[in-house]
Design an enzyme around this catalytic site. Structure first.
Site, PDB file in Angstrom:
ATOM      1  N   ASP A 113      31.989-151.770   9.283  1.00 47.87           N
ATOM      2  CA  ASP A 113      32.976-150.715   9.527  1.00 47.87           C
ATOM      3  C   ASP A 113      33.899-151.114  10.670  1.00 47.87           C
ATOM      4  OD1 ASP A 113      31.457-149.198   7.805  1.00 47.87           O
ATOM      5  OD2 ASP A 113      30.537-148.012   9.416  1.00 47.87           O
TER       6      ASP A 113
HETATM    7  N1  URA Z   1      26.037-149.427   8.286  1.00 48.37           N
HETATM    8  C1  URA Z   1      27.077-148.704   8.743  1.00 48.37           C
HETATM    9  O1  URA Z   1      27.015-147.492   8.801  1.00 48.37           O
HETATM   10  N2  URA Z   1      28.167-149.370   9.151  1.00 48.37           N
HETATM   11  C2  URA Z   1      28.259-150.727   9.152  1.00 48.37           C
HETATM   12  O2  URA Z   1      29.288-151.267   9.561  1.00 48.37           O
HETATM   13  C3  URA Z   1      27.170-151.442   8.665  1.00 48.37           C
HETATM   14  C4  URA Z   1      26.057-150.784   8.238  1.00 48.37           C
END
Ligand code: URA
Length: 249
Positions: A113
């Site tokens: 993310d």
């Molecule tokens: N889980 C999440 O919520 N975000 C990420 O970037 C990776 C795993």
């Protein structure tokens, strides 16, 4: 013994983003491509594409970029995005401009993310990419999670049970391993990668993730000296670490 692939010099350099084939031919004719200390005069020359080429070939006096078939480990900084669909600076912008013109193109191996930092892999090797992201590969990925509220103490057992169903999904999550580090922080290791999985798992526990950082993929750890925004090419030994602890299909 596997055969070393060869490519015409003009095709190799054009695919690596050094210019069109015509521009590469001009570079060669200007004496700006050197292999093992000698100027190459023929752009048609077939070159064995070996990993050590950057130590042996100079283009305009600079070591050749990594030849095709490489994997980068990137320390993704907060705020950079892995997706062209999301607003904000792309992780591809962390790489040299020329690398964005390569064919095959460089892609991220899975995603993090925008507001997650840490270990991100990138490659131009489609086969390897699929080997790593395949749901059957079960490669563990470890996240350092910081939480808004104290852990209740139930989370590890719930995550390990393999029965937790996330909102909007019809298949329970695979068992995940959680290790509490303090009242509000933990390591969570997943062997799958559903959308916003870590954040949604803690949301299902009534908590909220305030910071998320991935520090391991398989047995490959993000090195302490690799600063956010920086990257480096993985060695064969480091690449093997990714698969070392995977359970496989
Ligand atoms: N889980 C999440 O919520 N975000 C990420 O970037 C990776 C795993």
């Amino acid at each position: 013994m596997s055969k070393i692939p060869t490519l015409r010099l003009d095709r190799l350099l054009a695919n690596m983003g050094y210019g069109s084939r015509r521009e590469v031919q001009q570079l060669v004719h200007a004496g700006l491509v050197v292999l093992d200390g000698g100027t190459i005069s023929d752009a048609d020359e077939r070159i064995a594409v070996t990993r050590d080429l950057p130590e042996r070939m100079l283009v305009r006096g600079r070591p050749l970029d990594p030849p095709p078939g490489f994997v980068l480990m990137v320390h993704k900084p907060l705020g950079a995005t892995c997706s062209h669909k999301e607003a904000g600076p792309l992780v591809y912008g962390l790489l040299p401009e020329r690398w964005r013109r390569r064919d095959p193109a460089i892609s991220t191996i899975g995603r993090l993310d925008k507001e997650t930092s840490g270990l991100l892999l990138m490659t131009d090797d489609g086969t390897l990419l699929h080997r790593i992201i395949s749901p059957r590969a079960h490669i563990p990925k470890r996240y350092h999670v910081t939480l808004d509220r104290p852990l209740t103490g139930d989370e590890a057992a719930i995550f390990a049970a393999g029965t937790l169903m996330l909102e909007g999904e019809d298949k329970p999550l695979l068992p995940a391993h959680m290790e509490a580090l303090s009242e509000r922080s933990a390591y969570l290791t997943l062997t799958e990668g559903r959308y916003h999985q870590v954040r949604r798992m803690f949301a299902a526990m009534g908590n909220h993730v305030t910071a998320l950082h991935r520090d391991r993929i398989g047995d490959l750890a993000l090195p302490a000296d690799l600063e956010p925004g920086h990257y480096r090419i993985l060695s064969e030994a480091e690449l093997a670490l990714i698969f070392q602890s995977a359970k496989g299909p």
